[in-house]
Design a protein around this motif. Structure first.
Motif, mmCIF file in Angstrom:
data_model
loop_
_atom_site.group_PDB
_atom_site.id
_atom_site.type_symbol
_atom_site.label_atom_id
_atom_site.label_comp_id
_atom_site.label_asym_id
_atom_site.label_seq_id
_atom_site.Cartn_x
_atom_site.Cartn_y
_atom_site.Cartn_z
ATOM 1 N N VAL A 49 -45.970 -14.612 57.821
ATOM 2 C CA VAL A 49 -46.998 -15.729 57.698
ATOM 3 C C VAL A 49 -47.442 -16.186 59.081
ATOM 4 C CG1 VAL A 49 -47.161 -18.164 57.039
ATOM 5 C CG2 VAL A 49 -45.792 -16.511 55.769
ATOM 6 N N GLU A 50 -46.723 -16.341 60.209
ATOM 7 C CA GLU A 50 -47.093 -16.603 61.452
ATOM 8 C C GLU A 50 -48.203 -15.763 62.083
ATOM 9 O OE1 GLU A 50 -43.385 -16.422 63.856
ATOM 10 O OE2 GLU A 50 -42.745 -18.409 62.975
ATOM 11 N N ARG A 55 -54.165 -14.939 62.819
ATOM 12 C CA ARG A 55 -55.284 -14.272 62.675
ATOM 13 C C ARG A 55 -56.332 -15.179 61.931
ATOM 14 N NH1 ARG A 55 -51.693 -10.380 60.950
ATOM 15 N NH2 ARG A 55 -52.429 -10.886 58.673
ATOM 16 N N ALA A 56 -56.077 -15.955 60.958
ATOM 17 C CA ALA A 56 -57.131 -16.728 59.941
ATOM 18 C C ALA A 56 -57.399 -17.849 60.801
ATOM 19 C CB ALA A 56 -56.194 -17.012 58.791
ATOM 20 N N ASP A 57 -56.489 -18.509 61.679
ATOM 21 C CA ASP A 57 -57.195 -19.759 62.262
ATOM 22 C C ASP A 57 -58.438 -19.580 63.143
ATOM 23 O OD1 ASP A 57 -56.984 -22.484 63.296
ATOM 24 O OD2 ASP A 57 -55.490 -21.855 64.600
ATOM 25 N N LEU A 73 -41.236 -21.595 49.564
ATOM 26 C CA LEU A 73 -40.201 -21.898 50.571
ATOM 27 C C LEU A 73 -40.607 -21.705 51.921
ATOM 28 C CD1 LEU A 73 -37.545 -23.542 51.293
ATOM 29 C CD2 LEU A 73 -36.309 -21.267 50.734
ATOM 30 N N THR A 74 -40.912 -20.356 52.075
ATOM 31 C CA THR A 74 -41.164 -19.685 53.362
ATOM 32 C C THR A 74 -42.496 -20.401 53.859
ATOM 33 O OG1 THR A 74 -40.617 -17.770 52.785
ATOM 34 C CG2 THR A 74 -42.163 -17.703 54.527
ATOM 35 N N ALA A 75 -43.618 -20.815 52.842
ATOM 36 C CA ALA A 75 -44.797 -21.402 53.386
ATOM 37 C C ALA A 75 -44.379 -22.952 53.858
ATOM 38 C CB ALA A 75 -45.869 -21.668 52.070
ATOM 39 N N ARG A 76 -43.646 -23.515 53.101
ATOM 40 C CA ARG A 76 -43.108 -25.085 53.403
ATOM 41 C C ARG A 76 -42.378 -24.895 54.786
ATOM 42 N NH1 ARG A 76 -41.288 -27.111 47.621
ATOM 43 N NH2 ARG A 76 -43.297 -27.819 46.996
ATOM 44 N N THR A 77 -41.512 -23.843 55.167
ATOM 45 C CA THR A 77 -40.993 -24.235 56.414
ATOM 46 C C THR A 77 -41.909 -23.379 57.424
ATOM 47 O OG1 THR A 77 -38.968 -23.044 55.161
ATOM 48 C CG2 THR A 77 -39.002 -22.506 57.826
ATOM 49 N N PHE A 78 -42.868 -22.682 57.417
ATOM 50 C CA PHE A 78 -43.934 -22.348 58.164
ATOM 51 C C PHE A 78 -44.474 -23.968 58.491
ATOM 52 C CE2 PHE A 78 -48.204 -21.971 59.551
ATOM 53 C CZ PHE A 78 -47.924 -21.034 60.641
ATOM 54 N N ALA A 82 -44.910 -25.786 62.048
ATOM 55 C CA ALA A 82 -46.283 -25.715 62.676
ATOM 56 C C ALA A 82 -46.600 -27.465 63.083
ATOM 57 C CB ALA A 82 -47.373 -25.427 61.680
ATOM 58 N N GLU A 83 -46.087 -28.229 62.169
ATOM 59 C CA GLU A 83 -46.330 -29.770 62.237
ATOM 60 C C GLU A 83 -45.478 -30.067 63.694
ATOM 61 O OE1 GLU A 83 -45.150 -31.538 58.524
ATOM 62 O OE2 GLU A 83 -46.961 -31.158 57.825
ATOM 63 N N ASP A 84 -44.274 -29.652 63.635
ATOM 64 C CA ASP A 84 -43.364 -29.937 64.880
ATOM 65 C C ASP A 84 -43.934 -29.398 66.056
ATOM 66 O OD1 ASP A 84 -41.426 -31.050 63.172
ATOM 67 O OD2 ASP A 84 -40.294 -29.379 63.130
ATOM 68 N N ALA A 85 -44.766 -28.314 65.979
ATOM 69 C CA ALA A 85 -45.249 -27.658 67.155
ATOM 70 C C ALA A 85 -46.790 -28.131 67.608
ATOM 71 C CB ALA A 85 -45.373 -26.129 67.100
ATOM 72 N N GLY A 86 -47.342 -28.866 66.452
ATOM 73 C CA GLY A 86 -48.646 -29.611 66.607
ATOM 74 C C GLY A 86 -49.860 -28.258 66.879
ATOM 75 N N ASP A 87 -49.366 -27.089 66.501
ATOM 76 C CA ASP A 87 -50.388 -25.784 66.843
ATOM 77 C C ASP A 87 -51.596 -25.919 66.093
ATOM 78 O OD1 ASP A 87 -48.734 -25.128 68.832
ATOM 79 O OD2 ASP A 87 -47.745 -23.871 67.473
ATOM 80 N N VAL A 88 -51.303 -25.860 64.814
ATOM 81 C CA VAL A 88 -52.626 -25.824 63.747
ATOM 82 C C VAL A 88 -52.358 -26.459 62.442
ATOM 83 C CG1 VAL A 88 -51.387 -23.723 62.798
ATOM 84 C CG2 VAL A 88 -53.900 -23.739 62.431
#
Length: 131
Positions: A49-50, A55-57, A73-78, A82-88
């Motif tokens: 997913v990462e 690639r999609a961003d 669950l995998t999507a929610r974890t990602f 991502a929210e914690d990192a503030g990346d995308v």
């Protein structure tokens, strides 16, 4: 443009749905598969997913669509990571995988924002109802 990532337990399903969504998105939409586990078998993988999100961003956010329980669950974890990192900016659509992907790709191809692309994916559920 908003990118789209399809998370499936099956690599073949994710790749096939992505191919269809890209074609229906007039070739403009960026739709990346994240199917199976890291060894190519059935399952889900946050690593896949990462990579697919990267690639999609293109800077306008990424919409995730998932097929079954643990892929959600995998999507929610990602998304939490991502929210914690503030990346995308990433959202998860509550939508059928194939119909949602096609609707999302069609909307993304118009240049619509992340929320509108998610709304289009989720509206695909209503078009599927048999009355």
């Amino acid at each position: 443009m908003v990118g789209i990532v399809l998370i499936s337990h099956s690599p073949a399903l994710a790749e096939g749905a992505a191919e269809l969504a890209r074609a229906m998105g007039v070739g403009k939409a960026v739709v990346e598969p994240a199917g199976g586990d890291v060894d190519g078998g059935l399952g889900t993988s946050i690593e896949l997913v990462e990579h697919a999100v990267a690639r999609a961003d293109a800077g306008d956010g990424v919409l995730l669509l998932a097929d079954l329980g643990s892929s959600v669950l995998t999507a929610r974890t990602f998304i939490e990571d991502a929210e914690d990192a503030g990346d995308v900016a990433v959202l998860l659509a509550d939508a059928p995988l194939v119909e949602g992907a096609v609707a999302a790709a069609s909307m993304a191809a118009t240049g619509a924002g992340l929320a509108a692309v998610r709304d289009a994916a989720e509206a695909a559920r209503d078009h599927r109802k048999l009355r």
